[in-house]
Motif scaffolding. Structure first.
Motif, short mmCIF file in Angstrom:
data_model
loop_
_atom_site.label_atom_id
_atom_site.label_comp_id
_atom_site.label_asym_id
_atom_site.label_seq_id
_atom_site.Cartn_x
_atom_site.Cartn_y
_atom_site.Cartn_z
N LEU A 143 0.82 -1.21 0.00
CA LEU A 143 0.00 0.00 0.00
C LEU A 143 0.85 1.26 0.00
CD1 LEU A 143 -2.91 -0.53 2.58
CD2 LEU A 143 -3.13 -0.13 0.13
N TYR A 144 2.05 1.17 0.58
CA TYR A 144 2.92 2.33 0.71
C TYR A 144 4.04 2.34 -0.34
CZ TYR A 144 0.56 3.32 5.12
OH TYR A 144 -0.39 3.62 6.08
N GLY A 145 3.92 1.49 -1.35
CA GLY A 145 4.88 1.53 -2.44
C GLY A 145 6.20 0.83 -2.19
N PHE A 146 6.20 -0.19 -1.33
CA PHE A 146 7.42 -0.96 -1.08
C PHE A 146 7.46 -2.17 -2.01
CE2 PHE A 146 7.06 1.55 2.68
CZ PHE A 146 8.36 1.75 3.12
N THR A 147 8.65 -2.48 -2.49
CA THR A 147 8.83 -3.63 -3.38
C THR A 147 9.37 -4.81 -2.59
OG1 THR A 147 9.82 -4.34 -5.49
CG2 THR A 147 11.22 -3.06 -4.03
N PRO A 148 8.96 -6.04 -2.93
CA PRO A 148 9.49 -7.20 -2.20
C PRO A 148 10.93 -7.49 -2.60
CG PRO A 148 8.04 -7.92 -3.97
CD PRO A 148 7.95 -6.43 -3.94
N LEU A 149 11.69 -8.03 -1.64
CA LEU A 149 13.09 -8.38 -1.88
C LEU A 149 13.40 -9.68 -1.18
CD1 LEU A 149 15.82 -7.36 -3.08
CD2 LEU A 149 16.28 -6.30 -0.86
N ASP A 150 14.26 -10.49 -1.80
CA ASP A 150 14.70 -11.73 -1.19
C ASP A 150 16.21 -11.82 -1.36
OD1 ASP A 150 14.61 -14.15 0.12
OD2 ASP A 150 14.07 -15.31 -1.65
N THR A 151 16.93 -12.01 -0.29
CA THR A 151 18.39 -12.13 -0.35
C THR A 151 18.81 -13.50 0.17
OG1 THR A 151 18.57 -11.11 1.84
CG2 THR A 151 18.75 -9.64 -0.07
N PRO A 152 20.02 -13.97 -0.17
CA PRO A 152 20.43 -15.31 0.24
C PRO A 152 20.53 -15.46 1.76
CG PRO A 152 21.84 -14.49 -1.53
CD PRO A 152 21.00 -13.34 -1.08
N ILE A 153 20.19 -16.65 2.24
CA ILE A 153 20.35 -16.96 3.66
C ILE A 153 21.83 -17.11 4.00
CG2 ILE A 153 19.99 -18.79 5.36
CD1 ILE A 153 17.19 -19.15 4.26
N ILE A 154 22.61 -17.64 3.06
CA ILE A 154 24.05 -17.84 3.27
C ILE A 154 24.81 -16.75 2.53
CG2 ILE A 154 26.00 -19.40 2.92
CD1 ILE A 154 24.02 -21.73 2.97
N GLU A 155 25.76 -16.13 3.23
CA GLU A 155 26.60 -15.09 2.63
C GLU A 155 28.07 -15.41 2.91
OE1 GLU A 155 25.63 -12.54 0.84
OE2 GLU A 155 23.63 -11.88 1.46
N SER A 156 28.96 -14.79 2.16
CA SER A 156 30.38 -14.85 2.48
C SER A 156 30.60 -14.20 3.84
CB SER A 156 31.18 -14.11 1.41
OG SER A 156 32.48 -13.80 1.89
N SER A 157 31.35 -14.87 4.71
CA SER A 157 31.60 -14.31 6.06
C SER A 157 32.28 -12.95 5.97
CB SER A 157 32.46 -15.27 6.87
OG SER A 157 31.77 -16.49 7.10
N GLU A 158 33.16 -12.79 5.00
CA GLU A 158 33.86 -11.51 4.83
C GLU A 158 32.87 -10.38 4.57
OE1 GLU A 158 37.41 -9.59 2.06
OE2 GLU A 158 36.15 -11.20 1.27
N VAL A 159 31.86 -10.66 3.75
CA VAL A 159 30.85 -9.64 3.42
C VAL A 159 29.91 -9.42 4.60
CG1 VAL A 159 28.89 -9.12 1.92
CG2 VAL A 159 30.97 -10.10 0.95
N LEU A 160 29.43 -10.51 5.18
CA LEU A 160 28.43 -10.41 6.24
C LEU A 160 29.00 -9.77 7.50
CD1 LEU A 160 25.44 -11.31 6.35
CD2 LEU A 160 26.18 -13.27 7.67
N LEU A 161 30.28 -10.01 7.77
CA LEU A 161 30.90 -9.52 9.00
C LEU A 161 31.86 -8.38 8.73
CD1 LEU A 161 31.57 -13.02 10.59
CD2 LEU A 161 29.80 -11.40 11.24
#
Length: 449
Positions: free
Chosen positions: A35-53
């Motif tokens: 209703l407020y103009g937000f788009t759905p998004l899905d990102t991976p459950i698993i990420e590179s530790s270097e990126v995530l941390l």
């Protein structure tokens, strides 16, 4: 030798009827955010530790689920904000700003499992990300969305507490406590849990603040009254610190716009004790509480941050967002018996029981009902009539259709309402109209009662 089946502590599994309730909550969230103009998004459950941390350190790194697969150092996401930061940094050139997204997904934290706390749980987040700047009106829209969502879910007695970190930072600068401001905010944030006396003891003990300044802090955060009364009291500090003045302007604007967004004053309150524990919040902050169950704590929180993706890009990407711990909220609603038990949670609207050896007519009838929009299960197991009806009772299906030789010959549909016990013999359209009308009536209620 059989392995004893078990579900790990801190992981939630729901029975079918409960899962339908959870899905309905999620669907209400999705439709409200849209209703407020937000788009759905899905990102991976698993990420590179270097990126995530990338930020590293703190409690987060201690709680992360981290593992190696071959030469890869991997981690399970612990929230939805860090993956959003990575996503925006990668796709910056392809996105339109302000970028408005919602995401409902599972996150993982290796903390001690306890009542209402989970190691695997759904978060439901919305964020607005700006390119360089982001207007303060977005900060006012977040509580409006919370208000709209909770009302659509059926939750009425709640209050959104709003504050601004700049007011707090400016106030501590006035007291020459800027270097300790973060520690003070984290201590003050515990006020509702441990009380004023213990907070005062922590301020003067662990943090080494003088009793006079600790008393000034406690008097400041104790400012109460209507929203306008609190804002008026804050005016007494105006002109003593630029950061404070900026925060007061922002908070005043948010309160003004909240009324324009249609949020009643009884559903939001300026609360100077709200600081939020996370260091990256820099402006407006929110916490939402159920008025009848304050012991539960905040069920929706968030705020404004200056630079979402600072660990991934030099682009300045300010944002504001909120997060709902959906699994925890659902657990609380179940525990407090606040879920609407009258809602239809059956996997089908209609169970069709063939009473003949040849299933051709039953298959054709089921197909007709499905083409008309009903969810239909065709029961073909060779069991006694009592077992078939027991199955209908156990699944909670609202209607059962019996199709025997008489019904086929007469061109009618024998249909039983499993709630009222009423049974009719009508033509196809008559049965369809009756079932639709009753299903519509039963689906009017909200998830929460």
């Amino acid at each position: 030798m059989k392995v004893q089946p078990r579900t790990l502590s801190g992981f939630m599994e729901l029975l079918p009827q409960q899962q339908v309730m959870m899905e309905r909550v999620m669907e209400t969230m999705r439709s409200t955010y849209a209703l407020y103009g937000f788009t759905p998004l899905d990102t991976p459950i698993i990420e590179s530790s270097e990126v995530l941390l990338a930020k590293g350190g703190g409690e987060t790194e201690k709680q992360i689920y981290r593992f190696t697969k071959g030469d890869s150092d991997l981690s399970l996401r612990f929230d939805l904000t860090v993956p959003l930061a990575k996503y925006v940094a990668i796709h910056y050139g392809e996105l339109a700003f302000p970028f408005r997204r919602y995401q409902i997904g599972k996150v993982y934290r290796g903390e001690r499992a306890q009542r209402g706390r989970f190691r695997e749980f759904y978060q439901a987040d919305i964020d607005v990300i700006g390119d360089g700047k982001l207007d303060i009106a977005n900060d006012a829209e977040m509580p409006a969305i919370i208000y709209q969502l909770f009302n659509r879910l059926g939750l009425k007695k709640f209050q959104i507490h709003v504050n601004n970190r700049k007011i707090l930072g400016g106030f501590y600068a006035i007291l020459d406590l800027t270097e300790q401001a973060g520690d003070i905010m984290r201590t003050v944030d515990k006020l509702a849990k441990i009380g004023q006396e213990k907070v005062s003891s922590l301020l003067t003990g662990e943090l080494g603040i003088s009793p006079d300044k600790a008393g000034e802090i406690l008097r400041f955060i104790a400012i109460q009254g209507s929203n306008q009364e609190v804002l008026s009291a804050l005016e007494a500090y105006r002109g003593r610190n630029n950061l404070f003045d900026q925060g007061l302007e922002e908070l005043t604007t948010v309160v003004k716009y909240l009324s324009a967004f249609g949020v009643p004053e009884e559903n939001f309150a300026v609360d100077l004790t709200i600081a939020r524990g996370l260091d990256y919040y820099t402006g407006t902050v929110y916490e939402t509480f159920m008025l009848d169950h304050p012991e539960i704590g905040s069920i929706c929180s968030g705020g404004r941050y200056d630079n979402l993706a600072e660990y991934y890009t030099d682009k300045l990407l300010p944002g504001v967002g909120i997060s709902i711990g959906l699994t925890r909220l659902f657990y609380v609603l179940q525990e407090q018996k606040m879920l609407n038990q009258d809602l239809n949670t059956a996997p089908a609207d209609l169970l069709l029981l063939p009473m003949t050896g040849d299933l051709s007519h039953a298959i054709a009838l089921a197909t007709r009902f499905r083409q008309a929009g009903l969810r239909v299960q065709l029961y073909t197991e060779q069991k006694k009539f009592k077992a078939k009806m027991s199955y209908a009772d156990k699944t909670g299906v609202p209607f059962v259709v019996f199709l025997g030789e008489d019904e086929i010959r007469e061109g009618v549909v024998a249909c039983k309402d499993m709630v009222s016990g009423e049974q009719t013999k009508l033509d196809f359209q008559g049965t369809l109209d009756r079932v639709r009308a009753e299903l519509d009536r039963r689906s009017q209620g909200s998830v929460i009662q």
